[in-house]
Design a protein around this motif. Sequence first.
Motif, mmCIF file in Angstrom:
data_model
loop_
_atom_site.group_PDB
_atom_site.id
_atom_site.type_symbol
_atom_site.label_atom_id
_atom_site.label_comp_id
_atom_site.label_asym_id
_atom_site.label_seq_id
_atom_site.Cartn_x
_atom_site.Cartn_y
_atom_site.Cartn_z
ATOM 1 N N ALA A 142 -114.038 12.950 -29.564
ATOM 2 C CA ALA A 142 -113.659 12.410 -28.248
ATOM 3 C C ALA A 142 -112.577 11.335 -28.357
ATOM 4 O O ALA A 142 -111.734 11.210 -27.463
ATOM 5 C CB ALA A 142 -114.894 11.837 -27.549
ATOM 6 N N TYR A 202 -108.836 12.323 -27.725
ATOM 7 C CA TYR A 202 -108.462 12.581 -26.331
ATOM 8 C C TYR A 202 -108.342 11.265 -25.558
ATOM 9 O O TYR A 202 -107.410 11.087 -24.766
ATOM 10 C CB TYR A 202 -109.495 13.485 -25.657
ATOM 11 C CG TYR A 202 -109.681 14.803 -26.369
ATOM 12 C CD1 TYR A 202 -108.779 15.853 -26.184
ATOM 13 C CD2 TYR A 202 -110.746 15.007 -27.242
ATOM 14 C CE1 TYR A 202 -108.937 17.062 -26.843
ATOM 15 C CE2 TYR A 202 -110.912 16.214 -27.904
ATOM 16 C CZ TYR A 202 -110.006 17.230 -27.705
ATOM 17 O OH TYR A 202 -110.168 18.424 -28.372
ATOM 18 N N ASP A 234 -114.239 24.552 -29.378
ATOM 19 C CA ASP A 234 -114.803 23.204 -29.534
ATOM 20 C C ASP A 234 -113.847 22.146 -28.990
ATOM 21 O O ASP A 234 -114.276 21.147 -28.404
ATOM 22 C CB ASP A 234 -115.095 22.897 -31.012
ATOM 23 C CG ASP A 234 -116.344 23.601 -31.518
ATOM 24 O OD1 ASP A 234 -117.108 24.153 -30.688
ATOM 25 O OD2 ASP A 234 -116.569 23.606 -32.744
ATOM 26 N N ASP A 287 -113.724 22.433 -25.130
ATOM 27 C CA ASP A 287 -115.021 22.003 -24.580
ATOM 28 C C ASP A 287 -115.081 20.481 -24.477
ATOM 29 O O ASP A 287 -115.522 19.927 -23.464
ATOM 30 C CB ASP A 287 -116.179 22.505 -25.442
ATOM 31 C CG ASP A 287 -116.474 23.985 -25.230
ATOM 32 O OD1 ASP A 287 -115.890 24.583 -24.290
ATOM 33 O OD2 ASP A 287 -117.281 24.549 -25.996
ATOM 34 N N MET A 288 -114.655 19.789 -25.537
ATOM 35 C CA MET A 288 -114.677 18.322 -25.507
ATOM 36 C C MET A 288 -113.706 17.790 -24.462
ATOM 37 O O MET A 288 -114.028 16.854 -23.715
ATOM 38 C CB MET A 288 -114.335 17.757 -26.891
ATOM 39 C CG MET A 288 -114.243 16.227 -26.934
ATOM 40 S SD MET A 288 -115.766 15.392 -26.373
ATOM 41 C CE MET A 288 -116.805 15.613 -27.819
ATOM 42 N N GLU A 325 -112.789 19.213 -21.738
ATOM 43 C CA GLU A 325 -113.406 19.446 -20.420
ATOM 44 C C GLU A 325 -114.448 18.391 -20.104
ATOM 45 O O GLU A 325 -114.531 17.910 -18.970
ATOM 46 C CB GLU A 325 -114.058 20.831 -20.386
ATOM 47 C CG GLU A 325 -113.168 21.885 -19.773
ATOM 48 C CD GLU A 325 -113.868 23.233 -19.654
ATOM 49 O OE1 GLU A 325 -115.102 23.269 -19.475
ATOM 50 O OE2 GLU A 325 -113.152 24.241 -19.747
ATOM 51 N N ARG A 326 -115.236 18.034 -21.105
ATOM 52 C CA ARG A 326 -116.274 17.016 -20.887
ATOM 53 C C ARG A 326 -115.658 15.676 -20.496
ATOM 54 O O ARG A 326 -116.299 14.864 -19.817
ATOM 55 C CB ARG A 326 -117.141 16.853 -22.142
ATOM 56 C CG ARG A 326 -118.103 18.008 -22.361
ATOM 57 C CD ARG A 326 -119.284 17.621 -23.232
ATOM 58 N NE ARG A 326 -118.931 17.518 -24.632
ATOM 59 C CZ ARG A 326 -118.883 18.546 -25.483
ATOM 60 N NH1 ARG A 326 -119.137 19.769 -25.056
ATOM 61 N NH2 ARG A 326 -118.570 18.355 -26.742
ATOM 62 N N LEU A 327 -114.426 15.460 -20.916
ATOM 63 C CA LEU A 327 -113.731 14.210 -20.595
ATOM 64 C C LEU A 327 -112.907 14.317 -19.309
ATOM 65 O O LEU A 327 -112.185 13.396 -18.960
ATOM 66 C CB LEU A 327 -112.839 13.795 -21.765
ATOM 67 C CG LEU A 327 -113.605 13.425 -23.044
ATOM 68 C CD1 LEU A 327 -112.657 13.269 -24.207
ATOM 69 C CD2 LEU A 327 -114.411 12.147 -22.846
ATOM 70 N N GLY A 328 -113.012 15.472 -18.631
ATOM 71 C CA GLY A 328 -112.405 15.617 -17.313
ATOM 72 C C GLY A 328 -111.064 16.308 -17.263
ATOM 73 O O GLY A 328 -110.468 16.427 -16.187
ATOM 74 N N THR A 373 -108.559 22.760 -18.788
ATOM 75 C CA THR A 373 -108.296 23.359 -20.100
ATOM 76 C C THR A 373 -107.990 24.849 -19.991
ATOM 77 O O THR A 373 -108.374 25.508 -19.029
ATOM 78 C CB THR A 373 -109.504 23.182 -21.052
ATOM 79 O OG1 THR A 373 -110.627 23.902 -20.529
ATOM 80 C CG2 THR A 373 -109.869 21.722 -21.244
#
Length: 205
Positions: free
Chosen positions: A147, A150, A172, A175-176, A178-181, A184
């Motif tokens: 993380a 990013y 992978d 995915d990370m 996307e988790r941070l907004g 993608t």
Amino acid sequence: MPQINTLIFDFGDVFINLDKQGAMDNALQLFGLIEFEDDMLKTNIAYEIGAISTLEFLAFYQKKFPNLNQDEIVYAWNYIIRDFPEHRLKFIQNLKASGQYQLILLSNTNALHIQYIKNNVPFYEEFKRCFDVFYLSHEIRLRKPNADIYKFVLNENHLNPEECLFIDDTKDNTDMAERLGLHTWNIDETLEDVADVFKVKSDLF
């Protein structure tokens, strides 16, 4: 929905083609192994984040495989790198010329691979100049999919993640992001081409 104003691209298997499986098979055959051992994986990651130098990286492999010379190790390491289709250079040049987006490259790579690309891709510097910022993991000492890489890019460039599209061939990594907004595109390099981004992700533009 916020409008996309920043495009963040991976390098390998997005612009330059790679042969990941071929490189793995070639290396395992050379080393006489069934799979990469833990110390090799840790050394590779350390090299990718610039924690060890090229000399230290090569010294590790020469000590582990004393029957191999440095040239054989370098050849095996660079085996992964294939061609760079010129239409992708034209794509990023046209995108740069349009002035519509901030363009960022974010790549997990290392000094040997970049040197090989500089020596074998005549338009590498031309390509690099298309980007507002060009982040290589071994230079910034961070790597995907952690993380922190990013967050570093977002903070350094004062970006709103909702206004960014991140393109990478590794799930992978997307995915990370996307988790941070971030928006993608987990590109399938066997079926898709980065030059088609505005068709594939037309819902964002």
